[in-house]
Scaffold this motif. Structure first.
Motif, mmCIF file in Angstrom:
data_model
loop_
_atom_site.group_PDB
_atom_site.id
_atom_site.type_symbol
_atom_site.label_atom_id
_atom_site.label_comp_id
_atom_site.label_asym_id
_atom_site.label_seq_id
_atom_site.Cartn_x
_atom_site.Cartn_y
_atom_site.Cartn_z
ATOM 1 N N ALA A 118 0.830 -1.200 0.000
ATOM 2 C CA ALA A 118 0.000 0.000 0.000
ATOM 3 C C ALA A 118 0.864 1.249 0.000
ATOM 4 N N ILE A 160 -1.374 4.299 -1.438
ATOM 5 C CA ILE A 160 -2.782 4.261 -1.055
ATOM 6 C C ILE A 160 -2.901 4.125 0.461
ATOM 7 N N SER A 178 -8.855 4.959 0.007
ATOM 8 C CA SER A 178 -8.403 5.259 -1.357
ATOM 9 C C SER A 178 -9.259 4.504 -2.369
ATOM 10 N N GLU A 179 -9.571 5.166 -3.482
ATOM 11 C CA GLU A 179 -10.289 4.495 -4.567
ATOM 12 C C GLU A 179 -9.266 3.930 -5.542
ATOM 13 N N LEU A 180 -9.507 2.707 -5.998
ATOM 14 C CA LEU A 180 -8.599 2.031 -6.917
ATOM 15 C C LEU A 180 -9.346 1.603 -8.165
ATOM 16 N N LYS A 210 -4.728 0.175 -9.646
ATOM 17 C CA LYS A 210 -4.137 1.483 -9.898
ATOM 18 C C LYS A 210 -4.887 2.517 -9.066
ATOM 19 N N PRO A 211 -4.172 3.333 -8.268
ATOM 20 C CA PRO A 211 -4.875 4.368 -7.513
ATOM 21 C C PRO A 211 -5.624 5.300 -8.455
ATOM 22 N N ARG A 212 -6.848 5.622 -8.092
ATOM 23 C CA ARG A 212 -7.677 6.502 -8.925
ATOM 24 C C ARG A 212 -7.336 7.947 -8.590
ATOM 25 N N SER A 213 -7.167 8.758 -9.610
ATOM 26 C CA SER A 213 -6.871 10.172 -9.400
ATOM 27 C C SER A 213 -8.097 10.859 -8.815
#
Length: 83
Positions: free
Chosen positions: A22, A27, A31-33, A47-50
């Motif tokens: 993490a 993240i 966190s949104e992924l 992938k971490p969402r912007s």
């Protein structure tokens, strides 16, 4: 490489992401992924969402120009709105 175990979470399955992994991808809790599954089904990529920018009312209003405003539309009356 870490080994994780899929566990039941409601009607879905969930896995825990090890702390080191993490931190490596940046993240934390909440966190949104984005999740991608390979065509052959042999790998999953997270992938971490912007985060989406939060606009203020002033920022939105500053974008209004005479060119992008529409004329007033009269829909008439229906029922007893004016009484």
């Amino acid at each position: 490489m870490a080994v994780v175990v899929a566990q039941k979470w409601g009607n879905s399955l969930g896995i825990r992401i090890p702390k080191e992994a993490a931190e490596k991808i940046g993240i934390s809790f909440g966190s949104e992924l984005e999740m991608y599954v390979a065509e052959n089904g042999e790998s999953i990529t997270l992938k971490p969402r912007s985060p989406q920018k939060k606009y203020t009312l002033e920022e939105l209003l500053s974008q209004i120009t005479p060119e992008n405003r529409h004329d007033e539309i009269d829909f008439g009356t229906e029922g007893r709105e004016l009484i």
